[in-house]
Design an enzyme around this catalytic site. Structure first.
Site, mmCIF file in Angstrom:
data_model
loop_
_atom_site.group_PDB
_atom_site.id
_atom_site.type_symbol
_atom_site.label_atom_id
_atom_site.label_comp_id
_atom_site.label_asym_id
_atom_site.label_seq_id
_atom_site.Cartn_x
_atom_site.Cartn_y
_atom_site.Cartn_z
ATOM 1 N N ASP A 88 0.848 -1.202 0.000
ATOM 2 C CA ASP A 88 0.000 0.000 0.000
ATOM 3 C C ASP A 88 0.877 1.243 0.000
ATOM 4 O O ASP A 88 2.053 1.196 0.358
ATOM 5 C CB ASP A 88 -0.960 0.014 1.201
ATOM 6 C CG ASP A 88 -0.249 0.134 2.545
ATOM 7 O OD1 ASP A 88 0.820 -0.505 2.725
ATOM 8 O OD2 ASP A 88 -0.732 0.879 3.416
ATOM 9 N N GLU A 152 0.047 -0.889 5.876
ATOM 10 C CA GLU A 152 1.103 -0.309 6.722
ATOM 11 C C GLU A 152 0.888 1.190 6.897
ATOM 12 O O GLU A 152 1.082 1.737 7.989
ATOM 13 C CB GLU A 152 2.488 -0.566 6.109
ATOM 14 C CG GLU A 152 3.651 -0.322 7.085
ATOM 15 C CD GLU A 152 4.095 1.123 7.179
ATOM 16 O OE1 GLU A 152 4.744 1.487 8.170
ATOM 17 O OE2 GLU A 152 3.789 1.921 6.274
HETATM 18 N N1 BES Z 1 8.618 3.288 5.485
HETATM 19 C C1 BES Z 1 7.988 4.193 6.375
HETATM 20 C C2 BES Z 1 8.728 4.372 7.678
HETATM 21 C C3 BES Z 1 10.132 4.870 7.591
HETATM 22 C C4 BES Z 1 10.559 5.738 6.605
HETATM 23 C C5 BES Z 1 11.022 4.476 8.517
HETATM 24 C C6 BES Z 1 11.843 6.174 6.541
HETATM 25 C C7 BES Z 1 12.327 4.921 8.500
HETATM 26 C C8 BES Z 1 12.746 5.767 7.489
HETATM 27 C C9 BES Z 1 6.576 3.704 6.632
HETATM 28 O O1 BES Z 1 5.909 3.342 5.456
HETATM 29 C C10 BES Z 1 5.781 4.827 7.215
HETATM 30 O O2 BES Z 1 5.611 5.818 6.571
HETATM 31 N N2 BES Z 1 5.255 4.633 8.424
HETATM 32 C C11 BES Z 1 4.381 5.569 9.001
HETATM 33 C C12 BES Z 1 3.659 4.973 10.170
HETATM 34 C C13 BES Z 1 2.270 4.503 9.871
HETATM 35 C C14 BES Z 1 1.595 4.007 11.117
HETATM 36 C C15 BES Z 1 1.427 5.513 9.178
HETATM 37 C C16 BES Z 1 5.141 6.753 9.510
HETATM 38 O O3 BES Z 1 6.290 6.621 9.935
HETATM 39 O O4 BES Z 1 4.551 7.836 9.493
HETATM 40 MN MN MN Z 2 7.057 2.161 4.278
HETATM 41 MN MN MN Z 3 5.262 5.281 4.489
#
Ligand code: BES
Ligand code: MN
Ligand code: MN
Length: 458
Positions: A88, A152
């Site tokens: 996603d 995710e």
């Molecule tokens: N891949 C990201 C997280 C990320 C990005 C970790 C860059 C370390 C470096 C992930 O898809 C993401 O965006 N996670 C969200 C959390 C989610 C609960 C919406 C975030 O970190 O905002």
């Molecule tokens: Mn991600």
């Molecule tokens: Mn992300």
């Protein structure tokens, strides 16, 4: 597996074409309108896993978006790697800021521009292609399981349920994830921690209807003004968060840990230039790397209310809203933080308005071990493929399910990401360097090789 580079070279164009096909699916999880596209994406991923040689491939239904599962067990006595990723993507808005449309991948200057190019389609698909490569090129050194989810970006709630219900099927020795950033291609790094998250929404209600801002303005509290004041009051003059108890559970880093973290290459001038800001901002007493990697924060993700359309309308709105998230660091718990945030808003709201606070989702922070066989395998793989030892860093982002893998399955994670913070994740013109894509496909088989080898010795 002598011919990793040769195999990538021979299949370069196809690897890129397949990723482009994947990027064309509009698999936005935040908006139910995209559900048909989400289902097509899951089916595509499943087919590609089958084509690459996976067994027991299944598109597993959930109450939300499906989870794609597949595995190849070569020998139950050998170690097993569970690869996690997400198909996603974030909503592409604001559309008008994209130079080329978000779901029509385009190459400019050696980079693939598309929503999901880096986060996480470009990155998880490297694992599918690395798996194909290993199958075609000497066989797998260890068992592999794939779990690619579709929620995710909205908190992985259904994946949590799936994990609890499928403990046997998901048994593995390590979880391997490429969904994080490296410092740069010249300074390869491995993230060794992720922040937790607590995502809240605040609704402030003033009068029972929108009012004429001249007739009533000055006599009735404006919920937008009240909301803005409440938000502003949550940081003090040192940019410290003022919610009582917010920092209670934070474990401070030791001086040595701080020193190690701050020894990573970081150029403040470049950082500012990239973002076009004259000055940085943050909690007093901490460096940028500490602020993003090791300190909890509070951010307004969106704020609205009243008239936001074309032209001007004189109105005193009845309601104002904000979506507010807090990033958490080890030992903070997201449920507790959500509760104290709610109590705090209720306490500081003046009697002239009503407030309603709701919790969207959350996830716990994690620190991943650097003394494990799997981490050493990742170090060796990156060092060999980049010609440089990777630097351990702490990431600012969150992958809520990582803490759950540990709690529910007892499995630790290795974060072997190949993105860059400048890849514009969640922003317009998200990109992923073609070079990183191929480099990842070359590095992943080395991880499996070293993980199998080092596991045997230990
Ligand atoms: N891949 C990201 C997280 C990320 C990005 C970790 C860059 C370390 C470096 C992930 O898809 C993401 O965006 N996670 C969200 C959390 C989610 C609960 C919406 C975030 O970190 O905002
Ligand atoms: Mn991600
Ligand atoms: Mn992300």
């Amino acid at each position: 597996m002598q011919n990793i580079k040769a195999y990538v070279e021979q299949n370069k164009q196809r690897f890129l074409d397949e990723l482009f096909e994947l990027l064309r699916f509009q698999s936005v999880s935040a908006d139910p309108a995209y559900k048909p596209e989400v289902l097509k994406t899951a089916a595509y991923v499943a087919q590609k896993l089958r084509d690459a040689g996976a067994d027991k491939v299944e598109v597993c239904e959930t109450a939300g978006n499906p989870i794609v599962y597949g595995e190849k067990i070569i020998d139950p006595a050998k170690p097993t790697v569970l690869v996690y990723g997400h198909y996603d993507v974030q909503p592409p808005d604001p559309l008008e800021l994209w130079k080329t449309p978000p779901f029509e991948p385009t190459i400019r200057d050696g980079k693939i521009y598309a929503r999901g190019a880096c986060d996480d389609k470009g990155q998880f698909y490297m694992h599918v292609k690395a798996f194909e490569l290993m199958m075609q090129n000497g066989g797998l050194p260890c068992n592999i399981k794939f779990m690619i989810e579709g929620e995710e970006e909205v908190g992985s709630n259904n994946l949590g349920i799936f994990v609890k219900a499928n403990k046997e099927r998901l048994k593995a020795d390590v979880v391997l994830i490429s969904d994080t950033s490296m410092l740069s291609m010249e300074n390869p790094s491995l993230e060794t921690g992720l922040r937790g998250l607590s995502y809240m929404e605040v609704e402030v209600t003033g009068p029972n209807r929108d009012l004429h801002s001249g007739v009533y303005g000055g006599a009735v509290a404006n919920p937008a003004t009240i909301l803005a004041k409440m938000i502003a009051s949550m940081h003090d003059e040192n940019n410290h968060i003022t919610i009582p108890g917010f920092y209670d559970d934070v474990i401070d880093l030791t001086d040595d840990e701080r020193k190690a973290l701050n020894s990573a290459p970081y150029n403040e001038e470049e950082y500012k230039k990239d973002l076009d800001v004259a000055e940085l901002w943050g909690e007093k007493g901490y460096s940028t790397l500490e602020r993003t990697g090791t300190r909890p924060t509070l951010e307004v993700n969106g704020i609205w209310g009243g008239y936001t359309g074309e032209g001007a309308k004189t109105v005193l709105p009845s309601k104002a809203y904000a979506k507010i998230s807090m990033r958490l660091v080890p030992n903070q718990g997201w449920v507790k933080i959500s509760e104290i945030f709610t109590k705090h808003i209720e306490k500081i709201a003046p009697a002239s308005v009503k407030v309603k606070v709701t919790t969207h989702h959350g996830g716990e922070p994690v620190v991943t071990p650097t003394d494990s066989v799997a981490y050493r395998a990742a170090q060796k793989a990156v060092a060999e493929s980049f010609g440089k030892q990777p630097i351990p860093t702490r990431g600012g982002g969150s992958i809520p399910i990582v803490a759950l893998f540990e709690a529910e399955l007892g499995i630790k994670t290795v974060l072997m990401g190949f993105g860059l913070d400048s890849d514009a994740l969640h922003s317009p013109n998200e990109k992923y360097d073609i070079y990183n894509y191929y480099k990842g496909i070359e590095t992943i088989p080395l991880f499996h090789k070293y993980f199998a080898e080092l596991s045997q010795k230990s």
